[in-house]
Design an enzyme around this catalytic site. Sequence first.
Site, mmCIF file in Angstrom:
data_model
loop_
_atom_site.group_PDB
_atom_site.id
_atom_site.type_symbol
_atom_site.label_atom_id
_atom_site.label_comp_id
_atom_site.label_asym_id
_atom_site.label_seq_id
_atom_site.Cartn_x
_atom_site.Cartn_y
_atom_site.Cartn_z
ATOM 1 N N ASP A 32 0.845 -1.191 0.000
ATOM 2 C CA ASP A 32 0.000 0.000 0.000
ATOM 3 C C ASP A 32 0.880 1.242 0.000
ATOM 4 N N THR A 35 -1.423 6.484 0.786
ATOM 5 C CA THR A 35 -1.895 7.817 0.399
ATOM 6 C C THR A 35 -2.769 8.338 1.540
ATOM 7 N N ALA A 81 -5.927 -1.717 -4.642
ATOM 8 C CA ALA A 81 -5.319 -0.377 -4.644
ATOM 9 C C ALA A 81 -5.886 0.475 -5.765
ATOM 10 N N ALA A 82 -6.324 1.660 -5.386
ATOM 11 C CA ALA A 82 -6.885 2.583 -6.380
ATOM 12 C C ALA A 82 -7.067 3.935 -5.716
ATOM 13 N N THR A 133 -15.726 -1.761 -9.787
ATOM 14 C CA THR A 133 -16.909 -1.040 -9.310
ATOM 15 C C THR A 133 -18.069 -1.123 -10.295
ATOM 16 N N ASP A 134 -19.285 -0.928 -9.773
ATOM 17 C CA ASP A 134 -20.452 -0.879 -10.662
ATOM 18 C C ASP A 134 -20.486 0.402 -11.486
ATOM 19 N N GLU A 135 -19.676 1.402 -11.086
ATOM 20 C CA GLU A 135 -19.734 2.695 -11.791
ATOM 21 C C GLU A 135 -19.261 2.599 -13.234
ATOM 22 N N TYR A 159 -13.008 9.027 -12.435
ATOM 23 C CA TYR A 159 -12.774 7.825 -11.623
ATOM 24 C C TYR A 159 -13.294 6.568 -12.336
ATOM 25 N N LYS A 163 -11.299 3.257 -13.771
ATOM 26 C CA LYS A 163 -11.563 1.873 -13.332
ATOM 27 C C LYS A 163 -11.962 1.020 -14.544
ATOM 28 N N LEU A 199 -20.073 9.352 1.462
ATOM 29 C CA LEU A 199 -21.348 9.815 2.005
ATOM 30 C C LEU A 199 -21.616 9.393 3.456
ATOM 31 N N TYR A 216 -25.969 16.530 -2.127
ATOM 32 C CA TYR A 216 -25.804 17.081 -3.477
ATOM 33 C C TYR A 216 -27.143 17.114 -4.214
ATOM 34 N N ASN A 258 -30.047 8.965 -1.733
ATOM 35 C CA ASN A 258 -29.105 9.499 -0.737
ATOM 36 C C ASN A 258 -29.807 10.150 0.451
ATOM 37 N N ARG A 291 -22.987 17.372 -7.855
ATOM 38 C CA ARG A 291 -21.722 16.881 -8.426
ATOM 39 C C ARG A 291 -21.834 16.973 -9.961
HETATM 40 P P1 NAD Z 1 -9.743 3.570 -0.427
HETATM 41 O O1 NAD Z 1 -9.540 4.845 -1.161
HETATM 42 O O2 NAD Z 1 -10.293 3.591 0.937
HETATM 43 O O3 NAD Z 1 -8.351 2.770 -0.351
HETATM 44 C C1 NAD Z 1 -7.477 2.680 -1.433
HETATM 45 C C2 NAD Z 1 -6.140 2.190 -0.911
HETATM 46 O O4 NAD Z 1 -5.247 2.082 -2.027
HETATM 47 C C3 NAD Z 1 -5.486 3.114 0.100
HETATM 48 O O5 NAD Z 1 -4.991 2.368 1.189
HETATM 49 C C4 NAD Z 1 -4.349 3.753 -0.676
HETATM 50 O O6 NAD Z 1 -3.250 4.127 0.131
HETATM 51 C C5 NAD Z 1 -3.986 2.642 -1.648
HETATM 52 N N1 NAD Z 1 -3.320 3.133 -2.854
HETATM 53 C C6 NAD Z 1 -3.683 4.205 -3.627
HETATM 54 N N2 NAD Z 1 -2.808 4.348 -4.639
HETATM 55 C C7 NAD Z 1 -1.891 3.359 -4.530
HETATM 56 C C8 NAD Z 1 -0.754 2.969 -5.281
HETATM 57 N N3 NAD Z 1 -0.360 3.658 -6.362
HETATM 58 N N4 NAD Z 1 -0.042 1.883 -4.874
HETATM 59 C C9 NAD Z 1 -0.422 1.186 -3.752
HETATM 60 N N5 NAD Z 1 -1.480 1.525 -3.008
HETATM 61 C C10 NAD Z 1 -2.212 2.585 -3.382
HETATM 62 O O7 NAD Z 1 -10.629 2.674 -1.397
HETATM 63 P P2 NAD Z 1 -11.743 1.584 -1.040
HETATM 64 O O8 NAD Z 1 -13.035 2.265 -0.883
HETATM 65 O O9 NAD Z 1 -11.213 0.705 0.018
HETATM 66 O O10 NAD Z 1 -11.795 0.796 -2.430
HETATM 67 C C11 NAD Z 1 -10.912 -0.306 -2.668
HETATM 68 C C12 NAD Z 1 -11.144 -0.823 -4.087
HETATM 69 O O11 NAD Z 1 -12.514 -1.209 -4.218
HETATM 70 C C13 NAD Z 1 -10.911 0.227 -5.170
HETATM 71 O O12 NAD Z 1 -10.310 -0.422 -6.263
HETATM 72 C C14 NAD Z 1 -12.304 0.724 -5.538
HETATM 73 O O13 NAD Z 1 -12.364 1.139 -6.874
HETATM 74 C C15 NAD Z 1 -13.114 -0.537 -5.321
HETATM 75 N N6 NAD Z 1 -14.535 -0.345 -4.953
HETATM 76 C C16 NAD Z 1 -14.865 0.497 -3.910
HETATM 77 C C17 NAD Z 1 -16.204 0.621 -3.535
HETATM 78 C C18 NAD Z 1 -16.634 1.519 -2.395
HETATM 79 O O14 NAD Z 1 -17.837 1.725 -2.203
HETATM 80 N N7 NAD Z 1 -15.721 2.037 -1.583
HETATM 81 C C19 NAD Z 1 -17.193 -0.079 -4.235
HETATM 82 C C20 NAD Z 1 -16.810 -0.918 -5.304
HETATM 83 C C21 NAD Z 1 -15.471 -1.040 -5.633
HETATM 84 O O1 DAU Z 2 -20.685 2.455 -6.691
HETATM 85 C C1 DAU Z 2 -19.426 2.093 -6.192
HETATM 86 C C2 DAU Z 2 -18.626 3.336 -5.884
HETATM 87 O O2 DAU Z 2 -19.213 3.903 -4.723
HETATM 88 C C3 DAU Z 2 -17.148 3.085 -5.670
HETATM 89 O O3 DAU Z 2 -16.583 2.609 -6.860
HETATM 90 C C4 DAU Z 2 -16.426 4.364 -5.232
HETATM 91 O O4 DAU Z 2 -15.076 4.090 -4.945
HETATM 92 C C5 DAU Z 2 -17.114 4.877 -3.992
HETATM 93 O O5 DAU Z 2 -16.525 6.101 -3.604
HETATM 94 C C6 DAU Z 2 -18.611 5.083 -4.253
HETATM 95 O O6 DAU Z 2 -18.831 6.153 -5.210
HETATM 96 P P1 DAU Z 2 -20.015 7.216 -4.991
HETATM 97 O O7 DAU Z 2 -19.679 8.432 -5.762
HETATM 98 O O8 DAU Z 2 -21.343 6.593 -5.202
HETATM 99 O O9 DAU Z 2 -19.832 7.434 -3.397
HETATM 100 P P2 DAU Z 2 -19.877 8.759 -2.491
HETATM 101 O O10 DAU Z 2 -19.886 8.285 -1.082
HETATM 102 O O11 DAU Z 2 -18.868 9.769 -2.892
HETATM 103 O O12 DAU Z 2 -21.310 9.341 -2.822
HETATM 104 C C7 DAU Z 2 -22.483 8.573 -2.652
HETATM 105 C C8 DAU Z 2 -23.654 9.395 -3.097
HETATM 106 O O13 DAU Z 2 -23.827 10.474 -2.168
HETATM 107 C C9 DAU Z 2 -23.442 10.048 -4.453
HETATM 108 O O14 DAU Z 2 -24.690 10.077 -5.138
HETATM 109 C C10 DAU Z 2 -23.006 11.472 -4.120
HETATM 110 C C11 DAU Z 2 -23.712 11.749 -2.813
HETATM 111 N N1 DAU Z 2 -23.003 12.657 -1.878
HETATM 112 C C12 DAU Z 2 -21.714 12.368 -1.563
HETATM 113 C C13 DAU Z 2 -20.994 13.173 -0.706
HETATM 114 C C14 DAU Z 2 -19.565 12.867 -0.368
HETATM 115 C C15 DAU Z 2 -23.658 13.738 -1.314
HETATM 116 O O15 DAU Z 2 -24.845 13.986 -1.591
HETATM 117 N N2 DAU Z 2 -22.949 14.546 -0.471
HETATM 118 C C16 DAU Z 2 -21.643 14.322 -0.145
HETATM 119 O O16 DAU Z 2 -21.055 15.135 0.609
#
Ligand code: NAD
Ligand code: DAU
Length: 354
Positions: A32, A35, A81-82, A133-135, A159, A163, A199, A216, A258, A291
């Site tokens: 890791d 970051t 990692a991402a 991700t589903d995005e 983003y 991905k 969120l 938002y 949301n 957004r």
């Molecule tokens: P996060 O941002 O919390 O963690 C990402 C981690 O990757 C951090 O520990 C960071 O230090 C590390 N990292 C970043 N750049 C790096 C690099 N160049 N080399 C090595 N490490 C690095 O993310 P998360 O929410 O835990 O998501 C993890 C994975 O799951 C991501 O690939 C994301 O796209 C995917 N994902 C996230 C969600 C979600 O809701 N959070 C949903 C679906 C998929």
């Molecule tokens: O769908 C999977 C994805 O979900 C992952 O791939 C991403 O890594 C993860 O960050 C997440 O993306 P979203 O953009 O959906 O998550 P976020 O928590 O940023 O926002 C969720 C929803 O809430 C989105 O519609 C934006 C809204 N939002 C978010 C924030 C931070 C608000 O309304 N206010 C806020 O301050």
Amino acid sequence: MSILVTGGAGFIGANFVRDWCADSDEPLVTLDALTYAGNPENFAGMAGADQHRLVQGEIGDAALVRALLTEHQPRAIVHFAAESHVDRSIHGADAFIQTNILGTYQLLEAARAHWQGLGDAARAQFRFVHVSTDEVYGSLLPGAPAFTEEHRYEPNSPYSASKAASDHLVRAWHHTYGLPVVTTNCSNNYGPYQFPEKLIPLMIVNALAGKALPVYGDGQQVRDWLYVADHCRAIRRVLEAGTIGEVYNIGGWNEQPNLAIVTQICALLDEWRPRPDGTSHTSLISFVKDRPGHDRRYAIDARKIERALGWRPSETFGTGLGKTVRWYLDHPEWVAHVQTGAYRAWVATQYDKR
Ligand code: NAD
Ligand code: DAU
């Protein structure tokens, strides 16, 4: 036997590492970059700490990854990692291109060289699990069927585009070189250790601090929410029994707008941490500018992973959200520590003058 986990100090990665070390005695190495989103404190007090090693470094550092693969001879790489936050990608996409695309490319090349050098048995066993991700599928109209694994790619943010590019690279490394990959595309996760820019944790920590809850646009954007431990269990199942070259969608069967999420968080806090003046936390809700390019709706059809691998979420949103809010209430030090200078600077960029 061991596995290599990239991004294991982030939100989902840390939950995966903790659950892995609690359930199995197989060694696990985390690579890791630490970051702003990677936090070694996410491993505090974990079971099985002796079997875990954290290495700080970039997935794009080919020499480092080669050395780790040679030293540890992992039977699998689980690639989390991402750069993961959509709003950050809108403010500046560089790190997203670097890590999500170029970093994944370097990691794939290192994995391929390693895998090609293995003996027959180890080669057959090796897996590269790519966590996506589903995005990547874009946005759904109300009432449209949920995303299946066959849905076309239509990423809308820097983003999700980065991905999507990483998913394509992973697919190509399988088709062209035979690298034994499996890809997962998951919906929105929530739970312990999530950085409070997303969120659910943002709303919890802001509400506790008496700050505005920035929703938002009209707050009617729909996401499918999955408790993080269920996602980690799905990834373990995919690693164990997923078919090479296949894609598995992972979701919670839990679509919600949301504003409904924010309202439920407020209701829990009203009960567990009432405001001194007796008003509801909902009075802190503040509708702010939307957004740019905001995807209106995501929904996951998770029938394939259930059919093929027997996985279904075990947590309901009610139980999962309760555990999550409780965790943030019980871990004020963790919250205080992640709210460092870097975090505050980001909050200023994102919300001041919004
Ligand atoms: P996060 O941002 O919390 O963690 C990402 C981690 O990757 C951090 O520990 C960071 O230090 C590390 N990292 C970043 N750049 C790096 C690099 N160049 N080399 C090595 N490490 C690095 O993310 P998360 O929410 O835990 O998501 C993890 C994975 O799951 C991501 O690939 C994301 O796209 C995917 N994902 C996230 C969600 C979600 O809701 N959070 C949903 C679906 C998929
Ligand atoms: O769908 C999977 C994805 O979900 C992952 O791939 C991403 O890594 C993860 O960050 C997440 O993306 P979203 O953009 O959906 O998550 P976020 O928590 O940023 O926002 C969720 C929803 O809430 C989105 O519609 C934006 C809204 N939002 C978010 C924030 C931070 C608000 O309304 N206010 C806020 O301050």
